[in-house]
Design a protein around this motif. Structure first.
Motif, PDB file in Angstrom:
ATOM      1  N   LEU A 110      18.650 -10.815  -1.461  1.00  0.00           N
ATOM      2  CA  LEU A 110      17.927 -11.715  -2.381  1.00  0.00           C
ATOM      3  C   LEU A 110      18.406 -13.150  -2.253  1.00  0.00           C
ATOM      4  O   LEU A 110      17.654 -14.089  -2.462  1.00  0.00           O
ATOM      5  CB  LEU A 110      18.145 -11.273  -3.838  1.00  0.00           C
ATOM      6  N   ILE A 116      15.258 -12.061   2.487  1.00  0.00           N
ATOM      7  CA  ILE A 116      14.113 -11.649   1.653  1.00  0.00           C
ATOM      8  C   ILE A 116      13.094 -10.796   2.427  1.00  0.00           C
ATOM      9  O   ILE A 116      12.724  -9.715   1.955  1.00  0.00           O
ATOM     10  CB  ILE A 116      13.423 -12.898   1.037  1.00  0.00           C
ATOM     11  N   ARG A 120      12.043  -6.993   1.633  1.00  0.00           N
ATOM     12  CA  ARG A 120      10.646  -6.626   1.397  1.00  0.00           C
ATOM     13  C   ARG A 120      10.274  -5.421   2.259  1.00  0.00           C
ATOM     14  O   ARG A 120       9.732  -4.429   1.772  1.00  0.00           O
ATOM     15  CB  ARG A 120       9.729  -7.811   1.735  1.00  0.00           C
ATOM     16  N   GLU A 124       9.217  -1.805   0.846  1.00  0.00           N
ATOM     17  CA  GLU A 124       7.860  -1.331   1.161  1.00  0.00           C
ATOM     18  C   GLU A 124       7.889  -0.039   1.974  1.00  0.00           C
ATOM     19  O   GLU A 124       7.184   0.913   1.669  1.00  0.00           O
ATOM     20  CB  GLU A 124       7.078  -2.412   1.933  1.00  0.00           C
ATOM     21  N   ARG A 141      -0.403   2.658  -4.610  1.00  0.00           N
ATOM     22  CA  ARG A 141       0.626   1.768  -4.066  1.00  0.00           C
ATOM     23  C   ARG A 141       1.173   0.819  -5.130  1.00  0.00           C
ATOM     24  O   ARG A 141       2.360   0.514  -5.146  1.00  0.00           O
ATOM     25  CB  ARG A 141       0.086   0.979  -2.866  1.00  0.00           C
ATOM     26  N   LEU A 142       0.312   0.368  -6.010  1.00  0.00           N
ATOM     27  CA  LEU A 142       0.769  -0.496  -7.103  1.00  0.00           C
ATOM     28  C   LEU A 142       1.703   0.275  -8.032  1.00  0.00           C
ATOM     29  O   LEU A 142       2.772  -0.218  -8.408  1.00  0.00           O
ATOM     30  CB  LEU A 142      -0.439  -1.045  -7.886  1.00  0.00           C
ATOM     31  N   SER A 145       4.959   0.685  -6.365  1.00  0.00           N
ATOM     32  CA  SER A 145       5.757  -0.559  -6.391  1.00  0.00           C
ATOM     33  C   SER A 145       6.423  -0.755  -7.748  1.00  0.00           C
ATOM     34  O   SER A 145       7.549  -1.253  -7.826  1.00  0.00           O
ATOM     35  CB  SER A 145       4.909  -1.806  -6.140  1.00  0.00           C
ATOM     36  N   LEU A 146       5.693  -0.391  -8.808  1.00  0.00           N
ATOM     37  CA  LEU A 146       6.256  -0.573 -10.153  1.00  0.00           C
ATOM     38  C   LEU A 146       7.400   0.405 -10.404  1.00  0.00           C
ATOM     39  O   LEU A 146       8.362   0.077 -11.104  1.00  0.00           O
ATOM     40  CB  LEU A 146       5.156  -0.448 -11.214  1.00  0.00           C
ATOM     41  N   THR A 149      10.264  -1.397  -8.548  1.00  0.00           N
ATOM     42  CA  THR A 149      10.839  -2.565  -9.234  1.00  0.00           C
ATOM     43  C   THR A 149      11.519  -2.170 -10.545  1.00  0.00           C
ATOM     44  O   THR A 149      12.504  -2.781 -10.936  1.00  0.00           O
ATOM     45  CB  THR A 149       9.783  -3.665  -9.520  1.00  0.00           C
ATOM     46  N   GLY A 153      15.266  -2.984 -10.569  1.00  0.00           N
ATOM     47  CA  GLY A 153      15.579  -3.972 -11.608  1.00  0.00           C
ATOM     48  C   GLY A 153      16.591  -3.423 -12.609  1.00  0.00           C
ATOM     49  O   GLY A 153      17.534  -4.113 -13.005  1.00  0.00           O
TER      50      GLY A 153
ATOM     51  N   ARG B 107      17.438 -15.806  -9.423  1.00  0.00           N
ATOM     52  CA  ARG B 107      17.955 -15.562  -8.077  1.00  0.00           C
ATOM     53  C   ARG B 107      19.241 -16.347  -7.830  1.00  0.00           C
ATOM     54  O   ARG B 107      20.212 -15.823  -7.284  1.00  0.00           O
ATOM     55  CB  ARG B 107      16.895 -15.996  -7.059  1.00  0.00           C
ATOM     56  N   GLY B 153      12.465  -7.444 -13.062  1.00  0.00           N
ATOM     57  CA  GLY B 153      12.444  -6.778 -11.752  1.00  0.00           C
ATOM     58  C   GLY B 153      11.071  -6.904 -11.091  1.00  0.00           C
ATOM     59  O   GLY B 153      10.963  -7.182  -9.898  1.00  0.00           O
ATOM     60  N   THR B 154      10.026  -6.715 -11.896  1.00  0.00           N
ATOM     61  CA  THR B 154       8.674  -6.811 -11.354  1.00  0.00           C
ATOM     62  C   THR B 154       8.344  -8.250 -10.941  1.00  0.00           C
ATOM     63  O   THR B 154       7.693  -8.479  -9.918  1.00  0.00           O
ATOM     64  CB  THR B 154       7.655  -6.283 -12.385  1.00  0.00           C
ATOM     65  N   ILE B 156      10.510 -10.479  -9.869  1.00  0.00           N
ATOM     66  CA  ILE B 156      11.238 -10.718  -8.612  1.00  0.00           C
ATOM     67  C   ILE B 156      10.492 -10.056  -7.454  1.00  0.00           C
ATOM     68  O   ILE B 156      10.322 -10.643  -6.386  1.00  0.00           O
ATOM     69  CB  ILE B 156      12.701 -10.204  -8.727  1.00  0.00           C
ATOM     70  N   GLY B 157      10.004  -8.840  -7.686  1.00  0.00           N
ATOM     71  CA  GLY B 157       9.234  -8.150  -6.648  1.00  0.00           C
ATOM     72  C   GLY B 157       7.932  -8.872  -6.318  1.00  0.00           C
ATOM     73  O   GLY B 157       7.510  -8.913  -5.164  1.00  0.00           O
ATOM     74  N   LEU B 160       9.193 -13.309  -5.634  1.00  0.00           N
ATOM     75  CA  LEU B 160      10.262 -13.672  -4.706  1.00  0.00           C
ATOM     76  C   LEU B 160      10.262 -12.766  -3.470  1.00  0.00           C
ATOM     77  O   LEU B 160      10.103 -13.238  -2.350  1.00  0.00           O
ATOM     78  CB  LEU B 160      11.622 -13.622  -5.428  1.00  0.00           C
ATOM     79  N   VAL B 161      10.417 -11.458  -3.678  1.00  0.00           N
ATOM     80  CA  VAL B 161      10.445 -10.543  -2.534  1.00  0.00           C
ATOM     81  C   VAL B 161       9.032 -10.339  -1.984  1.00  0.00           C
ATOM     82  O   VAL B 161       8.837 -10.086  -0.808  1.00  0.00           O
ATOM     83  CB  VAL B 161      11.090  -9.189  -2.924  1.00  0.00           C
ATOM     84  N   ARG B 162       8.057 -10.488  -2.857  1.00  0.00           N
ATOM     85  CA  ARG B 162       6.640 -10.395  -2.476  1.00  0.00           C
ATOM     86  C   ARG B 162       6.303  -9.046  -1.836  1.00  0.00           C
ATOM     87  O   ARG B 162       5.778  -8.959  -0.726  1.00  0.00           O
ATOM     88  CB  ARG B 162       6.230 -11.563  -1.561  1.00  0.00           C
ATOM     89  N   ILE B 163       6.628  -7.996  -2.598  1.00  0.00           N
ATOM     90  CA  ILE B 163       6.329  -6.634  -2.169  1.00  0.00           C
ATOM     91  C   ILE B 163       4.822  -6.388  -2.264  1.00  0.00           C
ATOM     92  O   ILE B 163       4.211  -6.685  -3.289  1.00  0.00           O
ATOM     93  CB  ILE B 163       7.086  -5.623  -3.063  1.00  0.00           C
ATOM     94  N   ASP B 164       4.267  -5.867  -1.219  1.00  0.00           N
ATOM     95  CA  ASP B 164       2.860  -5.509  -1.201  1.00  0.00           C
ATOM     96  C   ASP B 164       2.682  -4.148  -1.864  1.00  0.00           C
ATOM     97  O   ASP B 164       3.458  -3.234  -1.579  1.00  0.00           O
ATOM     98  CB  ASP B 164       2.385  -5.456   0.263  1.00  0.00           C
ATOM     99  N   PRO B 165       1.720  -3.949  -2.790  1.00  0.00           N
ATOM    100  CA  PRO B 165       0.648  -4.864  -3.196  1.00  0.00           C
ATOM    101  C   PRO B 165       0.963  -5.645  -4.479  1.00  0.00           C
ATOM    102  O   PRO B 165       0.077  -6.317  -4.995  1.00  0.00           O
ATOM    103  CB  PRO B 165      -0.495  -3.894  -3.475  1.00  0.00           C
ATOM    104  N   LEU B 166       2.212  -5.571  -4.932  1.00  0.00           N
ATOM    105  CA  LEU B 166       2.597  -6.241  -6.178  1.00  0.00           C
ATOM    106  C   LEU B 166       2.354  -7.744  -6.098  1.00  0.00           C
ATOM    107  O   LEU B 166       1.968  -8.380  -7.086  1.00  0.00           O
ATOM    108  CB  LEU B 166       4.090  -5.971  -6.406  1.00  0.00           C
ATOM    109  N   VAL B 169      -1.877  -8.333  -5.916  1.00  0.00           N
ATOM    110  CA  VAL B 169      -2.802  -7.801  -6.913  1.00  0.00           C
ATOM    111  C   VAL B 169      -3.095  -8.879  -7.969  1.00  0.00           C
ATOM    112  O   VAL B 169      -2.235  -9.704  -8.263  1.00  0.00           O
ATOM    113  CB  VAL B 169      -2.169  -6.527  -7.544  1.00  0.00           C
ATOM    114  N   LEU B 174      -2.398  -6.041 -12.715  1.00  0.00           N
ATOM    115  CA  LEU B 174      -0.977  -5.817 -12.957  1.00  0.00           C
ATOM    116  C   LEU B 174      -0.714  -5.580 -14.441  1.00  0.00           C
ATOM    117  O   LEU B 174       0.057  -4.677 -14.811  1.00  0.00           O
ATOM    118  CB  LEU B 174      -0.163  -7.015 -12.443  1.00  0.00           C
TER     119      LEU B 174
END
Lengths: 188, 188
Positions: A110, A116, A120, A124, A141-142, A145-146, A149, A153, B107, B153-154, B156-157, B160-166, B169, B174
């Motif tokens: 981080l 980063i 990621r 993923e 997928r959403l 992801s939750l 996180t 988190g 961060r 956490g969400t 940051i995801g 910042l980290v940009r996790i797909d699909p978070l 979306v 969300l």
């Protein structure tokens, strides 16, 4: 690729252990191929031979001590009303294993612009894809992801930031508190 | 403490803006009183006069652009079946405000051994205490911490980290996906 060098020493494993320790203690940016080699008592060329780059070394260091695809498939089978609780317990029991925890490596990633994207890709590939492949229904997928996180988190809050009372509550109480949310992402 | 200096310039505000920018861009450890002073075009002694220490400066920089106690009390009133959704929407709309986001400052704090306790104090005081004071039932502080770690956490995801699909979306999807978990922590 052989994992044990001359005299049966696990050179690759030693390098990886040194890398984990360095990434966790000094952060991603301040860890170098050279410093890892020195700590593992090998030539920097050997680190490059085994891993190829600092990025690849970090990615390998992030690897969990088990195959997440296999482990999550086991933990989430059957996908019933206790699956959320089993997943939370599995995650909490495995996130802080070893000398240098996954939480410390996540923190290291981080903190670095280069770390980063590696983080990621790790989340993923190792977590989101796997869980999304095991659940059903819309927004898989959403929801996966939750789950990622929320669990990551909460681990950062519990083990690194040490937010009260998250840091001090016993594991069973935490499992009870967080499982309904995870269960609802698995089976809405 | 006066907030505007000679010629009506908001010196304190300028220092704070420079501090936010520096903590977010360079991290906690590499930000110094001297570098913030240079960026705000003031004497370092003036930074000390207004804030007293780097720790205090970071704590002020972390401050949200509203009083969380007042804001959360409004958002969570009435504490009914839509309170979770209102809280998620409020959080997502306010976490990325301004040039230098709260996520970037979180961060920055996470990356420093000195920043961690400041981050802990921020989350405990500004979020956990406030939410715990507004909800009822057992494990209130634990549930409030889980709301904090899930939302942070969400974020940051997502940012910042940009996790797909978070990361991709749209906000309403969300809000729909995460609200049931937050609602269940508010009113189990």
């Amino acid at each position: 690729m052989t994992r044990t060098g001359r005299h049966g020493r696990d050179t690759r494993g030693d390098i990886l252990e040194a890398a984990r320790s360095s990434f966790a203690d000094r952060g991603y940016d301040r860890t170098t191929i050279r410093s890892v080699a020195a700590q593992a008592d090998v030539d920097p060329a050997l680190v490059m031979h085994y891993f190829g780059s600092k990025k690849a070394l970090f990615t390998e260091a992030m690897e969990l001590p088990f195959d997440p695809g296999v482990a999550l498939r086991e933990v989430l089978h059957p996908l019933d009303s206790t699956a959320g609780e089993r997943l939370v317990r599995f995650f909490l029991e495995n996130i802080e294993v070893g000398d240098r925890s996954t939480v410390a490596l996540v923190r290291s990633g981080l903190g670095s612009d280069e770390g980063i994207p590696l983080l990621r890709s790790f989340v993923e590939t190792e977590i989101v894809e796997t869980i999304a492949g095991l659940i059903r229904g819309r927004d898989r997928r959403l929801r996966a992801s939750l789950i990622a996180t929320h669990l990551i988190g909460t681990s950062i809050g519990r083990y690194l930031v040490r937010i009260d009372p998250l840091a001090t509550v016993d594991e069973e109480a935490l499992v009870r508190a967080i499982s309904p949310a995870i269960q609802n992402y698995l089976l809405p």
